[in-house]
Design a protein around this motif. Structure first.
Motif, PDB file in Angstrom:
ATOM      1  N   LEU A   1       0.806  -1.220   0.000  1.00  0.00           N
ATOM      2  CA  LEU A   1       0.000   0.000   0.000  1.00  0.00           C
ATOM      3  C   LEU A   1       0.840   1.272   0.000  1.00  0.00           C
ATOM      4  CD1 LEU A   1      -2.655  -0.977   2.708  1.00  0.00           C
ATOM      5  CD2 LEU A   1      -2.980  -0.956   0.236  1.00  0.00           C
ATOM      6  N   SER A   2       2.148   1.153   0.156  1.00  0.00           N
ATOM      7  CA  SER A   2       3.001   2.330   0.357  1.00  0.00           C
ATOM      8  C   SER A   2       2.920   3.358  -0.772  1.00  0.00           C
ATOM      9  CB  SER A   2       4.454   1.889   0.583  1.00  0.00           C
ATOM     10  OG  SER A   2       4.939   1.150  -0.525  1.00  0.00           O
ATOM     11  N   PRO A   3       2.791   2.977  -2.061  1.00  0.00           N
ATOM     12  CA  PRO A   3       2.653   4.021  -3.086  1.00  0.00           C
ATOM     13  C   PRO A   3       1.435   4.917  -2.855  1.00  0.00           C
ATOM     14  CG  PRO A   3       3.154   1.909  -4.111  1.00  0.00           C
ATOM     15  CD  PRO A   3       2.860   1.631  -2.680  1.00  0.00           C
ATOM     16  N   LEU A   4       0.360   4.330  -2.323  1.00  0.00           N
ATOM     17  CA  LEU A   4      -0.851   5.106  -2.050  1.00  0.00           C
ATOM     18  C   LEU A   4      -0.700   5.952  -0.791  1.00  0.00           C
ATOM     19  CD1 LEU A   4      -3.867   2.767  -2.860  1.00  0.00           C
ATOM     20  CD2 LEU A   4      -3.737   5.187  -3.418  1.00  0.00           C
ATOM     21  N   THR A   5      -0.186   5.361   0.259  1.00  0.00           N
ATOM     22  CA  THR A   5      -0.121   6.087   1.525  1.00  0.00           C
ATOM     23  C   THR A   5       0.907   7.213   1.494  1.00  0.00           C
ATOM     24  OG1 THR A   5       1.404   4.385   2.365  1.00  0.00           O
ATOM     25  CG2 THR A   5      -0.934   4.125   2.873  1.00  0.00           C
TER      26      THR A   5
END
Length: 471
Positions: free
Chosen positions: A407-411
């Protein structure tokens, strides 16, 4: 939704995420910000004297200071005249009713005039004169009396899949019962082979409400009457895809009239989506009015939705990046070779999980748009659509393959990122632990009440929310 002479205006059945319209700046403002000042003429009144070389340093410095000061004042005036970063969201056209327009100002600059421009990202699509129309024809209403009084024919159905897939099959079961003129026994929810959820119909849906709403359309029974308990039902397992009402009658009517009980399994996409107006209206009535969630689920879902709404509009994202999704679609998560190998191994161990066309390679599926978007691709899409960094996002779905790292690209781009586990208070989700259908229902409720909704991959929930947003 079917067309009716008595309902000339209909609401358009669609959901979209409008692209951001970038506010254009006035030409004078652009010139003052981007163009350098014109060179002064030699005979300019600013520099007095016959020799332009400026032999007195103090005079030159003073003149330069005044020149810069005037330029800065002029630039500051033009900046204040710009209208920057004004955002608002329109009234929701759904069942909740119209909301007052609110303006979100993300710029710290004070504008000398009111901000009237709305952000397209939060703006709701107008109805274009369309509205729901569930008024049935006189012929349909006349046939209802005989159907509701019938005591000879009963339809049993077993629905499978996840919660949203089960919803669709229940909708079709009601319509098929109406086509056959049979009473519908409350559908049996088959235990899912992936999630192992053993929930029954009344655990997830409000059974009393279901019966009440459909009281004028189809007779709903909790169980077979004693007169038919010992009857061996006619079982049909291989209904083709997208069959018409005529096919249903020609195939099943004679058999159910003779035996009294018909059992259908695997109804997913078996009934045509192109139905006569009255049957299509019945389908909408079941999906958007009769199938209400059970009170405990509804209470918690609404509570989480209110927590998202408490700070303004929010965006709901149905993020389909769980391991079982990658396995079923024949796609790869795009995280690393390690995770690609995990998906390949699971697919080899359980080939029955693969529901996509097996004759297509991963790259062919990707190019055809058949794969879910991963978090990186969703981030690029949201930025292209104009989603502000301050947007509050509720993401629906299960645990992603790869955990938080996936999820890191979104967060990183959208730090205000929430899910049901993050919104719920300690102990609130405990009654629904290990119940995938309960969790999916909560996601459905919070997504339904969002201002903007998007799914990272087409599916039953996305289509259902689309219908809700259009009613």
């Amino acid at each position: 939704m079917g067309k009716s002479n008595k309902c000339k205006a209909k609401k358009q059945s669609y959901i979209s995420v409008p692209s951001q319209i970038i506010t254009s700046l006035s030409s004078s403002s652009l010139q003052s910000l981007l163009l350098s000042p014109k060179k002064a003429h030699l005979n300019s009144s600013f520099f007095v004297g016959h020799n332009y070389s400026c032999r007195r340093p103090r005079v030159c410095l003073s003149a330069l200071f005044l020149f810069v000061l005037v330029g800065l004042l002029r630039l500051g005036w033009n900046v204040n005249a710009l209208v920057l970063c004004s955002q608002s969201f329109g009234s929701n056209t759904g069942k909740v009713g119209e909301r007052d327009h609110q303006v979100l100002v993300t710029s710290q600059l004070q504008s000398p005039r009111p901000l009237h421009l709305e952000s397209e990202f939060w703006k709701q699509p107008d109805g274009m004169g369309y509205r729901p129309c569930l008024e049935f024809s006189a012929k349909y209403r006349k046939a209802s009396e005989a159907i509701l009084n019938g005591r000879r024919k009963y339809l049993l159905v077993v629905v499978s899949g996840g919660m949203n897939q089960q919803r669709n099959q229940i909708v079709d079961a009601v319509v098929i019962a109406r086509i056959l003129g049979a009473a519908l026994v409350v559908p049996v929810l088959q235990v899912n082979i992936i999630w192992g959820d053993e929930s029954e119909f009344s655990d997830i849906f409000d059974l009393g409400h279901f019966k009440k709403v459909l009281a004028d359309d189809v007779r709903i029974l909790s169980s077979l009457p004693s007169t038919h308990v010992m009857t061996r039902p006619v079982e049909e397992k291989r209904t083709p895809l997208h069959v018409s009402p005529q096919w249903i009658r020609s195939r099943y009517l004679k058999r159910i009239n003779k035996e009294g009980v018909l059992l259908l399994r695997g109804l997913d996409s078996r009934l045509s989506k192109d139905l006569p107006p009255d049957l299509q209206k019945l389908r909408c009535k079941v999906a958007f009015q009769a199938l209400r969630f059970a009170p405990p689920i509804l209470e918690l879902g609404n509570k989480l939705a209110r927590r998202m709404q408490s700070k303004g509009p929010y965006f709901a994202l149905h993020l389909r990046i769980e391991k079982d999704v990658w396995v079923r679609t024949g796609c790869l998560p795009g995280l690393s070779k390690e995770y690609d190998e995990i998906v390949h191994n699971e697919r080899r161990r359980h080939p029955e999980f693969l529901t996509a066309k097996s004759n297509l390679s991963y790259h062919e599926r990707k190019l055809a748009g058949l794969c879910p978007l991963n978090a990186f691709e969703v981030t690029r899409l949201l930025k292209a659509l104009g989603a502000p960094r301050s947007a509050r996002i509720y993401w629906a779905g299960g645990q992603p393959l790869g955990g938080k790292e996936a999820l890191s690209p979104l967060t990183r781009e959208f730090p205000h990122f929430y899910n049901k586990e993050g919104l719920a208070l300690p102990g609130e989700l405990e009654p629904f632990a290990n119940k995938a259908s309960f969790m999916a229902a909560i996601d459905y409720i919070v997504s339904e009440k969002s201002d903007v909704f998007m799914a990272s991959h087409g599916g039953n929930m996305g289509h259902a929310i689309q219908g809700i947003k259009s009613t």
